[in-house]
Scaffold this motif. Sequence first.
Motif, PDB file in Angstrom:
ATOM      1  N   ALA A  56      46.081  33.272  24.736  1.00 12.62           N
ATOM      2  CA  ALA A  56      47.209  32.692  25.477  1.00 12.62           C
ATOM      3  C   ALA A  56      48.193  32.014  24.523  1.00 12.62           C
ATOM      4  O   ALA A  56      49.407  32.158  24.654  1.00 12.62           O
ATOM      5  N   SER A  57      47.655  31.318  23.503  1.00 12.89           N
ATOM      6  CA  SER A  57      48.535  30.650  22.522  1.00 12.89           C
ATOM      7  C   SER A  57      49.349  31.695  21.781  1.00 12.89           C
ATOM      8  O   SER A  57      50.559  31.556  21.599  1.00 12.89           O
ATOM      9  N   GLN A  58      48.653  32.784  21.382  1.00  6.22           N
ATOM     10  CA  GLN A  58      49.340  33.830  20.602  1.00  6.22           C
ATOM     11  C   GLN A  58      50.475  34.438  21.422  1.00  6.22           C
ATOM     12  O   GLN A  58      51.582  34.654  20.928  1.00  6.22           O
ATOM     13  N   LYS A  59      50.205  34.670  22.715  1.00 11.12           N
ATOM     14  CA  LYS A  59      51.212  35.328  23.584  1.00 11.12           C
ATOM     15  C   LYS A  59      52.454  34.424  23.708  1.00 11.12           C
ATOM     16  O   LYS A  59      53.580  34.885  23.515  1.00 11.12           O
ATOM     17  N   ILE A  60      52.242  33.145  23.953  1.00  8.90           N
ATOM     18  CA  ILE A  60      53.374  32.217  24.102  1.00  8.90           C
ATOM     19  C   ILE A  60      54.189  32.163  22.803  1.00  8.90           C
ATOM     20  O   ILE A  60      55.419  32.282  22.810  1.00  8.90           O
ATOM     21  N   LEU A  61      53.483  32.058  21.680  1.00  2.75           N
ATOM     22  CA  LEU A  61      54.189  31.932  20.393  1.00  2.75           C
ATOM     23  C   LEU A  61      54.961  33.211  20.061  1.00  2.75           C
ATOM     24  O   LEU A  61      56.052  33.174  19.491  1.00  2.75           O
ATOM     25  N   LYS A  62      54.411  34.340  20.477  1.00  2.00           N
ATOM     26  CA  LYS A  62      55.102  35.625  20.232  1.00  2.00           C
ATOM     27  C   LYS A  62      56.440  35.631  20.990  1.00  2.00           C
ATOM     28  O   LYS A  62      57.488  35.983  20.444  1.00  2.00           O
ATOM     29  N   GLU A  63      56.425  35.178  22.248  1.00  2.00           N
ATOM     30  CA  GLU A  63      57.654  35.148  23.068  1.00  2.00           C
ATOM     31  C   GLU A  63      58.670  34.169  22.472  1.00  2.00           C
ATOM     32  O   GLU A  63      59.869  34.443  22.441  1.00  2.00           O
ATOM     33  N   VAL A  64      58.184  33.045  21.971  1.00  2.00           N
ATOM     34  CA  VAL A  64      59.092  32.072  21.340  1.00  2.00           C
ATOM     35  C   VAL A  64      59.722  32.711  20.105  1.00  2.00           C
ATOM     36  O   VAL A  64      60.930  32.610  19.866  1.00  2.00           O
ATOM     37  N   GLY A  65      58.893  33.428  19.350  1.00  2.00           N
ATOM     38  CA  GLY A  65      59.400  34.099  18.141  1.00  2.00           C
ATOM     39  C   GLY A  65      60.462  35.132  18.462  1.00  2.00           C
ATOM     40  O   GLY A  65      61.455  35.272  17.726  1.00  2.00           O
ATOM     41  N   ALA A  66      60.292  35.820  19.604  1.00  2.00           N
ATOM     42  CA  ALA A  66      61.291  36.839  20.005  1.00  2.00           C
ATOM     43  C   ALA A  66      62.643  36.166  20.261  1.00  2.00           C
ATOM     44  O   ALA A  66      63.690  36.649  19.800  1.00  2.00           O
ATOM     45  N   TRP A  67      62.615  35.010  20.917  1.00  2.00           N
ATOM     46  CA  TRP A  67      63.879  34.300  21.181  1.00  2.00           C
ATOM     47  C   TRP A  67      64.505  33.806  19.871  1.00  2.00           C
ATOM     48  O   TRP A  67      65.691  33.975  19.625  1.00  2.00           O
ATOM     49  N   LEU A  68      63.661  33.261  19.008  1.00  2.00           N
ATOM     50  CA  LEU A  68      64.182  32.723  17.735  1.00  2.00           C
ATOM     51  C   LEU A  68      64.693  33.837  16.817  1.00  2.00           C
ATOM     52  O   LEU A  68      65.631  33.634  16.054  1.00  2.00           O
ATOM     53  N   SER A  69      64.133  35.034  16.950  1.00  2.00           N
ATOM     54  CA  SER A  69      64.593  36.128  16.071  1.00  2.00           C
ATOM     55  C   SER A  69      66.057  36.453  16.369  1.00  2.00           C
ATOM     56  O   SER A  69      66.803  36.886  15.500  1.00  2.00           O
ATOM     57  N   LEU A  70      66.501  36.166  17.600  1.00  2.00           N
ATOM     58  CA  LEU A  70      67.912  36.414  17.975  1.00  2.00           C
ATOM     59  C   LEU A  70      68.756  35.146  17.865  1.00  2.00           C
ATOM     60  O   LEU A  70      69.954  35.199  17.602  1.00  2.00           O
ATOM     61  N   ASN A  71      68.125  33.997  18.058  1.00  2.00           N
ATOM     62  CA  ASN A  71      68.898  32.760  18.199  1.00  2.00           C
ATOM     63  C   ASN A  71      68.563  31.688  17.161  1.00  2.00           C
ATOM     64  O   ASN A  71      68.999  30.538  17.286  1.00  2.00           O
ATOM     65  N   GLY A  72      67.778  32.068  16.140  1.00  2.00           N
ATOM     66  CA  GLY A  72      67.344  31.077  15.143  1.00  2.00           C
ATOM     67  C   GLY A  72      68.494  30.335  14.485  1.00  2.00           C
ATOM     68  O   GLY A  72      68.379  29.149  14.145  1.00  2.00           O
ATOM     69  N   GLU A  73      69.653  30.993  14.378  1.00  2.00           N
ATOM     70  CA  GLU A  73      70.825  30.377  13.729  1.00  2.00           C
ATOM     71  C   GLU A  73      71.204  29.063  14.418  1.00  2.00           C
ATOM     72  O   GLU A  73      71.718  28.137  13.795  1.00  2.00           O
ATOM     73  N   ALA A  74      70.893  28.974  15.718  1.00  2.00           N
ATOM     74  CA  ALA A  74      71.263  27.777  16.493  1.00  2.00           C
ATOM     75  C   ALA A  74      70.217  26.675  16.378  1.00  2.00           C
ATOM     76  O   ALA A  74      70.366  25.610  16.989  1.00  2.00           O
ATOM     77  N   ILE A  75      69.171  26.935  15.556  1.00  2.00           N
ATOM     78  CA  ILE A  75      68.102  25.933  15.370  1.00  2.00           C
ATOM     79  C   ILE A  75      67.929  25.559  13.903  1.00  2.00           C
ATOM     80  O   ILE A  75      68.175  24.429  13.506  1.00  2.00           O
ATOM     81  N   TYR A  76      67.609  26.551  13.059  1.00  2.00           N
ATOM     82  CA  TYR A  76      67.293  26.260  11.661  1.00  2.00           C
ATOM     83  C   TYR A  76      68.487  25.659  10.919  1.00  2.00           C
ATOM     84  O   TYR A  76      69.612  26.146  11.035  1.00  2.00           O
ATOM     85  N   GLY A  77      68.247  24.558  10.238  1.00  2.00           N
ATOM     86  CA  GLY A  77      69.298  23.954   9.413  1.00  2.00           C
ATOM     87  C   GLY A  77      70.411  23.300  10.206  1.00  2.00           C
ATOM     88  O   GLY A  77      71.451  22.946   9.648  1.00  2.00           O
ATOM     89  N   THR A  78      70.208  23.142  11.523  1.00  2.00           N
ATOM     90  CA  THR A  78      71.268  22.499  12.312  1.00  2.00           C
ATOM     91  C   THR A  78      71.078  20.983  12.329  1.00  2.00           C
ATOM     92  O   THR A  78      70.019  20.463  11.967  1.00  2.00           O
ATOM     93  N   THR A  79      72.140  20.326  12.779  1.00  2.00           N
ATOM     94  CA  THR A  79      72.044  18.879  13.014  1.00  2.00           C
ATOM     95  C   THR A  79      72.282  18.654  14.496  1.00  2.00           C
ATOM     96  O   THR A  79      72.648  19.591  15.234  1.00  2.00           O
TER      97      THR A  79
END
Length: 463
Positions: free
Chosen positions: A345-368
């Motif tokens: 269950a943990s792996q499945k949730i983290l995989k889905e989070v990773g899918a969102w971040l693969s498209l939208n990571g720019e809005a998270i990493y290195g932001t303020t």
Amino acid sequence: MKTQERLFSYCLSLIMIATIFFSCNRTTVKSSGNGSSIDTLKKSEWFHEAKFGLFIHWGLYASLAGEWNGKTDYGEWIQYSANIPGIEYEKIAKKFNPVKFDAKAWVTMAKQAGMKYIVITTKHHEGFCMFDSKLTNYDIVDATPYGKDPMKALSEECKKQGITMCFYYSVKDWHHPEYPVKYTYFSKEHPEGFHGFPNSEADYQKYFTYLQGQVKEILTNYGPVGIIWFDWSGSAFNKNEIMNRQRAQSLVDSIHKWQPLCLINNRLGGIGADYGTPEQEIPGGKQNTAFEVCMTLNNHWGYNKNDNNWKSSKEVIYNLCDIASKGGNYLLNVGPTAEGLIPEASQKILKEVGAWLSLNGEAIYGTTSGGPSVRWNSDIKMITAKPGTFYLHLFNWPTDNKIYLNDFERKFEKAYLLADLEKKSLKTDVHSHGIMIHLPETPLDSINNVVVVKFEDVNKESK
Ligand code: FHN
């Protein structure tokens, strides 16, 4: 008052003042900054860029999977909560054999989830060491049939995959005989505290020497370590525990020698802290100091086979964006099984989070934190920023498909949806009192649609 007495009290107060003066100097802990030669901001750059990390609670308690004597709601505190004597608890080690542990699979899971660092429990309150320590036999190499050091495998794999390795270390220890019961948690179950091997003669200095030795081992035997994540120092470092606070300061000084770039959290009585660690809760607003929210994925840090109260990937993404919009990091936990597997269950949730971040990571990493500097639609609560860019996080698609940027003082350039691979500019109407952005009828993403607003970065020229 006779002259002698007056003379005597005069001398007494002189002595008092002298003692206070000297004691202050001796006891004052260098709390201005953390005493590290390397500026905290400089060595925290990777941390502020990373934003998202994996917390791993793994230890002997995983073998019990949350169950003892028919009760099923225990976690990593099972020895304390089920009142298991040390002699009984030690027996678990004899059967602890995580043959399915695969460092590559764990690090790959973290990486694909969009996580940039891993914080794993080298030793939790149970006192059992999940690393090869020369200072005790109560560790995974000497006390279990497994006989190998998973921290070695993990740190090598992290290096290979560019993930920052970090270590959790519990100051509290229910196994070490020199750890005083008085520094353990007093509760209804244990009004006098709890220890697996209670020792009324326990000498905290001897325990601290052990702790210092083990911290040296984990900071000198596994390559670069990004964070030493201390936990539960209990009352040992309270303000009146002068000696202990000095011990903690000397430990901090040693850590800066062993790993100058290593960050220290605020759970060593706050001494040498580079950042704060809110637990299971997200601060209300933007914070002025660095912080990292740690959170479970279900109700337990350690593995509990009956706990299926999992957060959804939407909830995790919501928390991550909320925390980033306040300038913080998110440290999300998994509790592996005793065999060495991360629950499906943990792996499945983290995989889905990773899918969102693969498209939208720019809005998270290195932001303020974008902060409320501009009045937006009332329901846009989360904004992250980079120079010349705002990222509006839309968990709810505006009913009228419009975003209103009121009193937008900056020179607006364009707006587009981050998940739109062509980054097509959205239609905008620029008015005297603001800007209206027209959104398409239907959102591109079912969880969070990020609208990117580009504006002239006034600081660019001066750079
Ligand atoms: O008691 C621990 C708990 O088991 C867990 O490790 C958390 C993680 O931050 N810290 C303590 C509770 O504050």
